[in-house]
Write an enzyme that holds these catalytic residues in place. Sequence first.
Site, PDB file in Angstrom:
ATOM      1  N   GLU A  63      -0.406 -37.411   5.435  1.00 55.20           N
ATOM      2  CA  GLU A  63      -1.851 -37.232   5.340  1.00 55.20           C
ATOM      3  C   GLU A  63      -2.177 -36.085   4.376  1.00 55.20           C
ATOM      4  O   GLU A  63      -1.692 -34.973   4.546  1.00 55.20           O
ATOM      5  CB  GLU A  63      -2.370 -36.953   6.759  1.00 55.20           C
ATOM      6  CG  GLU A  63      -3.412 -35.905   6.834  1.00 55.20           C
ATOM      7  CD  GLU A  63      -3.594 -35.270   8.202  1.00 55.20           C
ATOM      8  OE1 GLU A  63      -2.653 -35.196   9.038  1.00 55.20           O
ATOM      9  OE2 GLU A  63      -4.711 -34.811   8.426  1.00 55.20           O
ATOM     10  N   ASP A  86      -0.130 -34.109  10.826  1.00 53.38           N
ATOM     11  CA  ASP A  86      -0.161 -32.818  11.520  1.00 53.38           C
ATOM     12  C   ASP A  86      -0.036 -33.020  13.024  1.00 53.38           C
ATOM     13  O   ASP A  86      -0.451 -34.035  13.562  1.00 53.38           O
ATOM     14  CB  ASP A  86      -1.494 -32.099  11.240  1.00 53.38           C
ATOM     15  CG  ASP A  86      -1.539 -31.556   9.813  1.00 53.38           C
ATOM     16  OD1 ASP A  86      -0.453 -31.360   9.227  1.00 53.38           O
ATOM     17  OD2 ASP A  86      -2.646 -31.347   9.298  1.00 53.38           O
ATOM     18  N   ASP A  88      -1.747 -32.027  15.323  1.00 47.37           N
ATOM     19  CA  ASP A  88      -3.000 -31.760  16.051  1.00 47.37           C
ATOM     20  C   ASP A  88      -3.737 -33.070  16.308  1.00 47.37           C
ATOM     21  O   ASP A  88      -3.257 -34.143  15.960  1.00 47.37           O
ATOM     22  CB  ASP A  88      -3.871 -30.782  15.258  1.00 47.37           C
ATOM     23  CG  ASP A  88      -4.168 -31.302  13.861  1.00 47.37           C
ATOM     24  OD1 ASP A  88      -4.023 -32.518  13.624  1.00 47.37           O
ATOM     25  OD2 ASP A  88      -4.531 -30.488  12.986  1.00 47.37           O
ATOM     26  N   ASP A  98      -6.423 -34.421  15.023  1.00 47.53           N
ATOM     27  CA  ASP A  98      -6.746 -35.186  13.815  1.00 47.53           C
ATOM     28  C   ASP A  98      -5.526 -35.957  13.330  1.00 47.53           C
ATOM     29  O   ASP A  98      -5.615 -37.123  12.951  1.00 47.53           O
ATOM     30  CB  ASP A  98      -7.187 -34.237  12.696  1.00 47.53           C
ATOM     31  CG  ASP A  98      -8.693 -34.122  12.630  1.00 47.53           C
ATOM     32  OD1 ASP A  98      -9.361 -34.801  13.439  1.00 47.53           O
ATOM     33  OD2 ASP A  98      -9.186 -33.363  11.771  1.00 47.53           O
TER      34      ASP A  98
END
Length: 632
Positions: free
Chosen positions: A422, A495, A497, A499
């Site tokens: 990403e 990542d 997290d 998102d």
Amino acid sequence: MAYSAKDITVLEGLAPVRKRPGMYIGGVGSAGLHHLVWEIVDNAIDEAMNGHASKIGVTLHASGSAVTVTDDGRGIPVDTHPTHKKPAIEIIFSTLHAGGKFGGDGYKTSGGLHGVGSSVVNALSSRLVATVKRDGHEHRIEFSRGVTQGKLKRLGAARGSGTSVYFEPDPQIFPKVQFDAAIVRERLEVASYLHKGLEITFIDEAKKDKQVFKHDAGIADYLRVIVAARKSPVTNELPFVLSKEGEHRLEVALQWTESTDSVLRSFVNGIPTGSGGTHENGLRSGLVKAVRNYIEVHQLSPRGVTINSDDIHEGCVVVLSVFLAEPQFQGQTKDRLNNPEVQSAVDGAVRPALEQWLNENRSVAEAIVGRIIAAARAREASRAAAASVVRKSATSSRLTLPGKLSDCSSVNRENTELFIVEGDSAGGSAKQGRDRATQAILPLRGKVLNTEGLAPSKVLENKELQDLLTALGCGMGPSFDLARLRYQRVILLADADSDGHHITVLLLTFFYRHLPELIRQGRVFVALPPLYKIEIGKETHWASDDDDKERILRTWRKGNQRVDITRFKGLGEMMAGVLWDTTLNPRTRRLLKVSIADSLTTDRVMSDLMGKEPSARFDFIMARADQAELDV
Ligand code: 28G
């Protein structure tokens, strides 16, 4: 055997449970929360397995954060313990290890935490009410966070007997106290297959939904459901079913399908077990030996190809359930069976029974052996073909590859990997940190298109997905050709997290809906980049989430040792060397293989995916991560 309250062994109070809940239920996330239900249900199942109960009820109350479990067993004893001067039921709910199962009294256990369950659940519940019908009366006792609230009360007269346990998980312990009805429902359904004849009723009050699970054919029914969901034609119309009582109680149901992947669903004492346990090894070796023997005795061995054990397992769907007095588990998630004697017991039971069954069902056996020989031939043919496959990019089609793809240099597809990353900055670190011979990087910009329910033509209009498809090289839909996939593995790297998880889910939706064969063939993986760097003394540890972090601190931190914790904001800010060590290097990284489970799970997964709620998607990826196998 007459029971009296003095049989209970008293060990310790409940403070340790509230202090370190993870030690007792594995964590305080969704899995730990649901563990509370399994513990209480397991006790009810124990009562049924001992022949005293036949019906279990589980109600998920409308709030979604309270559960009632009932059974029609003997009722938890309420008589007063002579030295403790307390009712047995109170001791059972407020003392760790109370329950006498450690006293060697021959009380059979269905597994779980061996009877520490009720007190652990009590300790972690802001409110728990146990109601017992016994000796002609109803009795009730209430607790809060493990502390008794008033004395055991004898209520009105009541007929019959049984136990009912209502509890609310403590929000002081669990960040989220909302149960997932689909997870509970599914586990109960599986339990009803594993304990044949047991009637389990599940009520979802919020949805005003009631379901009754009861399977008199046990795991043979379970096998049928799994095979039907896979929509792959069966090789042997007649499934093989084995049921053996005794010290190592064992049940096996298996059937070959035309699909190339095989399934082994294994359970110990009704609890799902991870792959590679001794019971699974015993099954695999027994299965292989039985088939090999049959082939040998009937001289069915084909000319020019050698059959290996993978050929025999290919397409085989197996449900394996064993019951043991003292199961021992190992592995990171403590779900791999480790009792060595079980391997020979399962092998020794399966091999002769399966061989005899093959001999008694010659036409069925013929179809199975035919399928196995075809698998061996296909394997040898594809190995010959693979050796001659050259990654096309190396030569002609290079010009048409997307500009932002940093391809790998190897001309041979073997061991090559495409990382879908990403964002450009993360793509930059990955590009620097990778092994450029075998690892290619494709950075994607911004949110990936949600392709759930999207027509292929719409998918192909999306520039990011176009680029991805070009990089993959295998086409999509009717033009799909696995042989043209340009890499051996496709790895999603986002990542650590929410998102990042969301992007991973969107990409998985794309693969699941539009390139499912890549998942079925085990080519799609999810990388687990670290979220935290934890330095304890001279040692560095990496944690992929908060639970992981807590676990590392608990395990490695000695006394008041100094600890440095860094939280990564994203892959982009990670040094290339660190990214290599933690996420890219095949020898040290953590990778999850994506797999599609049978219908029991897929229904829920699909509804989660399709739901518009981002949190549901987040649950999906976390729940899937538990189930996906760790890559080698
Ligand atoms: C509804 C939710 C969960 C249970 C019973 C029944 C007995 C029992 C449970 O005894 C102490 C320790 C081992 C025997 C046993 C009743 C014997 C005679 C029971 C449940 C005594 C616990 N009468 N039903 N515990 N045992 N159901 N359902 O928890 O030696 S727990």
